[in-house]
Design a protein around this motif. Structure first.
Motif, mmCIF file in Angstrom:
data_model
loop_
_atom_site.group_PDB
_atom_site.id
_atom_site.type_symbol
_atom_site.label_atom_id
_atom_site.label_comp_id
_atom_site.label_asym_id
_atom_site.label_seq_id
_atom_site.Cartn_x
_atom_site.Cartn_y
_atom_site.Cartn_z
ATOM 1 N N UNK A 1 0.891 -1.190 0.032
ATOM 2 C CA UNK A 1 -0.019 -0.090 -0.013
ATOM 3 C C UNK A 1 0.915 1.399 0.143
ATOM 4 N N UNK A 2 0.401 2.014 -0.673
ATOM 5 C CA UNK A 2 0.784 3.432 -0.316
ATOM 6 C C UNK A 2 0.204 4.361 0.372
ATOM 7 N N UNK A 3 0.527 4.966 1.500
ATOM 8 C CA UNK A 3 -0.565 5.643 2.473
ATOM 9 C C UNK A 3 0.398 6.657 3.202
ATOM 10 N N UNK A 4 -0.153 7.810 3.446
ATOM 11 C CA UNK A 4 0.656 8.655 4.123
ATOM 12 C C UNK A 4 0.896 8.068 5.593
ATOM 13 N N UNK A 5 -0.111 7.232 5.965
ATOM 14 C CA UNK A 5 0.353 6.776 7.434
ATOM 15 C C UNK A 5 0.903 5.678 7.432
ATOM 16 N N UNK A 6 2.436 5.839 7.752
ATOM 17 C CA UNK A 6 3.464 4.580 7.702
ATOM 18 C C UNK A 6 3.601 4.017 9.043
ATOM 19 N N UNK A 7 2.842 4.292 9.971
ATOM 20 C CA UNK A 7 3.308 3.604 11.404
ATOM 21 C C UNK A 7 3.093 2.039 10.841
ATOM 22 N N UNK A 8 3.997 1.138 11.364
ATOM 23 C CA UNK A 8 3.964 -0.097 10.871
ATOM 24 C C UNK A 8 2.823 -0.831 11.613
ATOM 25 N N UNK A 9 2.381 -0.526 12.736
ATOM 26 C CA UNK A 9 1.366 -1.277 13.286
ATOM 27 C C UNK A 9 -0.227 -0.888 12.858
ATOM 28 N N UNK A 10 -0.288 0.346 11.957
ATOM 29 C CA UNK A 10 -1.426 0.889 11.522
ATOM 30 C C UNK A 10 -2.034 -0.047 10.376
ATOM 31 N N UNK A 11 -3.306 -0.232 10.556
ATOM 32 C CA UNK A 11 -3.863 -1.088 9.425
ATOM 33 C C UNK A 11 -3.652 -0.516 8.116
ATOM 34 N N UNK A 12 -3.592 0.865 8.189
ATOM 35 C CA UNK A 12 -3.759 1.615 6.873
ATOM 36 C C UNK A 12 -2.528 1.357 6.179
ATOM 37 N N UNK A 13 -1.362 1.171 6.875
ATOM 38 C CA UNK A 13 -0.212 1.296 6.112
ATOM 39 C C UNK A 13 0.243 -0.346 5.961
ATOM 40 N N UNK A 14 -0.565 -1.251 6.252
ATOM 41 C CA UNK A 14 -0.216 -2.614 6.147
ATOM 42 C C UNK A 14 -0.184 -3.144 4.479
ATOM 43 N N UNK A 15 0.445 -4.228 4.120
ATOM 44 C CA UNK A 15 0.509 -4.664 3.008
ATOM 45 C C UNK A 15 -0.320 -5.944 2.654
ATOM 46 N N UNK A 16 -0.786 -6.404 1.665
ATOM 47 C CA UNK A 16 -1.638 -7.376 1.462
ATOM 48 C C UNK A 16 -0.765 -8.516 1.095
ATOM 49 N N UNK A 17 -0.355 -9.629 2.204
ATOM 50 C CA UNK A 17 0.348 -10.428 1.656
ATOM 51 C C UNK A 17 -0.465 -11.660 1.084
ATOM 52 N N UNK A 18 -0.395 -11.710 -0.461
ATOM 53 C CA UNK A 18 -1.216 -12.967 -0.968
ATOM 54 C C UNK A 18 -0.390 -13.619 -1.615
ATOM 55 N N UNK A 19 0.285 -14.742 -1.268
ATOM 56 C CA UNK A 19 1.234 -15.527 -2.223
ATOM 57 C C UNK A 19 0.495 -16.850 -2.862
ATOM 58 N N UNK A 20 -0.141 -17.461 -1.821
ATOM 59 C CA UNK A 20 -0.888 -18.771 -2.287
ATOM 60 C C UNK A 20 -1.904 -18.499 -3.693
ATOM 61 N N UNK B 1 -8.449 -11.328 7.323
ATOM 62 C CA UNK B 1 -8.226 -10.106 6.720
ATOM 63 C C UNK B 1 -9.230 -9.363 6.151
ATOM 64 N N UNK B 2 -10.667 -9.393 6.351
ATOM 65 C CA UNK B 2 -11.584 -8.870 5.669
ATOM 66 C C UNK B 2 -11.459 -7.589 5.611
ATOM 67 N N UNK B 3 -11.316 -7.051 6.584
ATOM 68 C CA UNK B 3 -11.321 -5.227 6.664
ATOM 69 C C UNK B 3 -9.871 -4.673 5.958
ATOM 70 N N UNK B 4 -8.678 -5.555 5.703
ATOM 71 C CA UNK B 4 -7.773 -5.522 5.213
ATOM 72 C C UNK B 4 -8.017 -5.331 3.665
ATOM 73 N N UNK B 5 -8.728 -6.197 3.231
ATOM 74 C CA UNK B 5 -9.047 -6.567 1.800
ATOM 75 C C UNK B 5 -9.765 -5.454 1.265
#
Ligand SMILES: Nc1ncnc2c1ncn2[C@@H]1O[C@H](COP(=O)(O)OP(=O)(O)OP(=O)(O)O)[C@@H](O)[C@H]1O
Ligand SMILES: [Mg+2]
Length: 271
Positions: free
Chosen positions: A12-31, A60-64
């Motif tokens: 994600x590119x987002x202004x909020x880069x705090x690692x614990x913020x759900x806004x800054x999270x990446x979506x790990x989708x490898x399978x 990960x519903x909200x992240x998606x």
């Protein structure tokens, strides 16, 4: 984005880069199952039709949903509401808004729909929405206008609905607890997010990702996972899904203090 991300994931590119913020999270989708879902999401994200994310708790519903909002390029806010937390007495005003009246000293309220104007309204556990509000919501979606509490005039509203459920809404319809038309509308945009135990290929990339997130936050060296630890992670059934995995890795990192993570460092509750 930091360099600890496993390759092949979406950042994600987002202004909020705090690692614990759900806004800054990446979506790990490898399978492969996750990649397939991702392809479906890329096609549907840009539209305006309502979507339903069906998945177990902690997957990960909200992240998606946040990812879909970003991909949609809608300029309004992403507003997340847990339907179980709507007030029994004032749920309609909370959702649809209300007009001010001096008579009883009531102030105006935009409501969740008004707050999401031009953006996305994420309704978590949509089956918890009372039937009467489900029916009103359907009207709003079909007509593109909302009647606030206390008002006689509808106002235009442009909101994309993303609903989430861990229950089978079809069963709720048959039990008379969910509106059949709203169900049909949501079902047309169904996204199934598999449980973590059905996406084995995501487990180790997610584990490494969470170690990276917490190591950075806690300023610890990034530890490796021992082979036994990897096997233990792959063998567990993860009833609490990705959230459970995240908690286990966070704890393991604290225990190992940056050393290699052993199977014994993983607080996995046997099922
Ligand atoms: N694919 C993923 N990649 C990276 N992090 C993930 C992924 N899926 C879930 N997470 C992380 O796992 C945690 C749980 O995710 P989230 O809150 O989106 O799940 P949920 O399905 O909405 O949970 P609940 O059912 O409790 O509402 C969050 O910290 C989220 O960032
Ligand atoms: Mg959630």
């Amino acid at each position: 984005m930091s360099n600890f991300l496993p390759s092949g994931l979406l950042s994600f590119s987002d202004s909020d880069r705090s690692p614990l913020s759900i806004r800054a999270r990446a979506l790990v989708f490898i399978d492969p199952r996750s990649r397939q879902l991702h392809e479906q999401v890329e096609v549907l994200a840009e539209g305006v039709q309502p979507l339903l994310i069906h998945a177990e708790s902690g997957t990960g519903k909200e992240l998606l949903a946040r990812h879909i909002h970003r991909q949609s390029a809608r300029t309004g806010l992403f507003v997340a509401v847990n339907c179980g937390a709507l007030s029994k007495a004032h749920g309609a005003a909370e959702l649809f808004g209300q007009t001010a009246t001096h008579l009883v000293g009531r102030s105006s309220r935009a409501g969740w729909l008004g707050s999401a104007q031009g953006g996305t309204l994420y309704l978590d556990e949509v089956a918890d929405l009372p039937l009467s509000l489900q029916q009103r919501l359907l009207q709003v979606l079909q007509h593109g206008e909302v009647l606030r509490e206390g008002s006689r005039h509808s106002v235009p509203v442009d909101v994309r609905l993303l609903a989430a459920s861990s229950l089978d809404l079809g069963l709720a319809v048959r039990a008379g607890k969910f509106d059949a038309q709203l169900y049909a509308l949501l079902q047309a945009g169904l996204l199934m997010l598999p449980a973590l135990r059905q996406r084995l290929g995501d487990i180790l990339p997610l584990a490494e990702y969470f170690l990276g997130v917490y190591a950075e936050r806690l300023d610890l060296p990034l530890p490796l996972l021992s082979e036994e630890a990897e096997q233990a992670l792959l063998n567990h059934r993860w009833p609490g899904n990705t959230r459970e995995l995240e908690n286990v890795l966070h704890f393991a990192l604290l225990v190992s203090q940056g050393e290699s993570i052993a199977a014994a460092d993983l607080q996995i509750v046997r099922d």
